[in-house]
Enzyme design. Structure first.
Site, PDB file in Angstrom:
ATOM      1  N   CYS A 125      30.408  40.625  35.674  1.00 13.24           N
ATOM      2  CA  CYS A 125      30.723  40.331  37.243  1.00 13.24           C
ATOM      3  C   CYS A 125      29.430  40.520  37.940  1.00 13.24           C
ATOM      4  O   CYS A 125      28.950  39.707  38.823  1.00 13.24           O
ATOM      5  CB  CYS A 125      31.651  41.556  37.760  1.00 13.24           C
ATOM      6  SG  CYS A 125      32.210  41.243  39.638  1.00 13.24           S
ATOM      7  N   CYS A 126      28.368  41.644  37.568  1.00  8.53           N
ATOM      8  CA  CYS A 126      27.034  41.798  38.160  1.00  8.53           C
ATOM      9  C   CYS A 126      26.284  40.532  38.005  1.00  8.53           C
ATOM     10  O   CYS A 126      25.331  39.920  38.763  1.00  8.53           O
ATOM     11  CB  CYS A 126      26.430  42.935  37.696  1.00  8.53           C
ATOM     12  SG  CYS A 126      27.100  44.525  38.360  1.00  8.53           S
ATOM     13  N   CYS A 206      29.002  47.511  45.426  1.00 14.48           N
ATOM     14  CA  CYS A 206      30.308  47.091  45.976  1.00 14.48           C
ATOM     15  C   CYS A 206      31.459  47.841  46.054  1.00 14.48           C
ATOM     16  O   CYS A 206      31.448  48.828  45.220  1.00 14.48           O
ATOM     17  CB  CYS A 206      30.769  45.822  44.861  1.00 14.48           C
ATOM     18  SG  CYS A 206      29.270  44.366  44.613  1.00 14.48           S
ATOM     19  N   CYS A 209      33.416  49.031  43.098  1.00 15.20           N
ATOM     20  CA  CYS A 209      32.874  49.930  41.749  1.00 15.20           C
ATOM     21  C   CYS A 209      31.895  50.899  42.514  1.00 15.20           C
ATOM     22  O   CYS A 209      31.016  51.534  41.915  1.00 15.20           O
ATOM     23  CB  CYS A 209      31.628  48.807  41.183  1.00 15.20           C
ATOM     24  SG  CYS A 209      32.642  47.730  40.396  1.00 15.20           S
ATOM     25  N   CYS A 228      22.924  47.114  37.871  1.00 16.17           N
ATOM     26  CA  CYS A 228      23.225  45.897  37.972  1.00 16.17           C
ATOM     27  C   CYS A 228      22.853  44.865  36.912  1.00 16.17           C
ATOM     28  O   CYS A 228      23.468  43.852  36.705  1.00 16.17           O
ATOM     29  CB  CYS A 228      23.632  45.426  39.251  1.00 16.17           C
ATOM     30  SG  CYS A 228      21.819  45.029  40.053  1.00 16.17           S
TER      31      CYS A 228
END
Length: 232
Positions: A125-126, A206, A209, A228
């Site tokens: 996702c990062c 985010c 998270c 990240c």
């Protein structure tokens, strides 16, 4: 709006050159380091990123006091707290910053939303929402300025003020500044904290998270992940 330079100065530094830079800049204060950077290099080849989180005002004020022409890149993951977006606007107005937001391709970001990728593979996702968007910008610059400090994590404690990472030279003017010195500067200059700091968030990413926690302990919901991927 950011317009990539038509020609980028060819920066070729050897390990000895970088060692000399580290020795020279180690003796300077953060403000002096930033002033010297713009003497040693052209603003057109310098990239500055900010997450507009927690105490981002520290580095942004130092840079804005030295060079108003410096462009600031904000990686808009689409998952930021609303307070982060408000804080970004506040600092942009306060320091008259020249900010450009960059983000992932719409379809790739949409996939992570539908898939809730942050739950099963936060690294991926990062990569989609942070690392890849910046890769498209990095190629236009020789030097990347970032506000990392060595007390924030074991990885950051291993860095030097200047580090060659791939094709770009990374510059951490705040690297050896203690948490106490940072907080003293913020208090003395009455810099605004991110609103969530008052609620126990000391490192803010985010919303999916990030939970309250000391230093970076609240990132990625207290799991072992500490970066990240931008700075690895």
């Amino acid at each position: 709006m950011f317009q990539p330079p038509t020609t980028l100065p060819n920066l070729q530094l050897s390990e000895k050159d970088i060692a000399r830079l580290n020795k020279k800049y180690k003796l300077l204060t953060p403000c002096q380091r930033i002033e010297t950077l713009y003497t040693d290099f052209n603003v057109e080849e310098i990239m500055l990123t900010s997450s507009f989180a927690a105490t981002s005002a520290f580095l942004l004020k130092l840079v804005s006091d030295v060079n108003k022409e410096q462009h600031v890149f904000f990686i808009d993951t689409g998952y930021h707290f609303e307070d982060t977006i408000k804080y970004k606007k506040k600092l942009t107005d306060l320091y008259e910053l020249n900010v450009t937001s960059i983000s992932a391709l719409k379809e790739e970001h949409a996939f992570t939303t539908q898939d809730e990728t942050w739950k099963k593979n936060p690294d991926f996702c990062c990569s989609i929402n942070k690392v890849q968007p910046l890769e498209s910008i990095k190629k236009h610059f020789n030097i990347w300025v970032s506000g990392l400090m060595e007390w924030q994590s074991d990885h950051r404690a291993s860095l030097d003020i200047f580090e060659q990472r791939g094709s770009i030279l990374k510059f951490y003017p705040l690297l050896d500044i203690s948490k106490e010195a940072r907080d003293a500067y913020i208090k003395e200059n009455q810099l605004p904290f991110h609103p969530l700091v008052a609620k126990g968030y000391n490192s803010i990413g985010c919303k999916h998270c990030t939970v309250p926690g000391e230093d970076r302990n609240g990132r990625w919901n207290n799991n072992p992940k500490t970066e990240c991927g931008l700075h690895l």
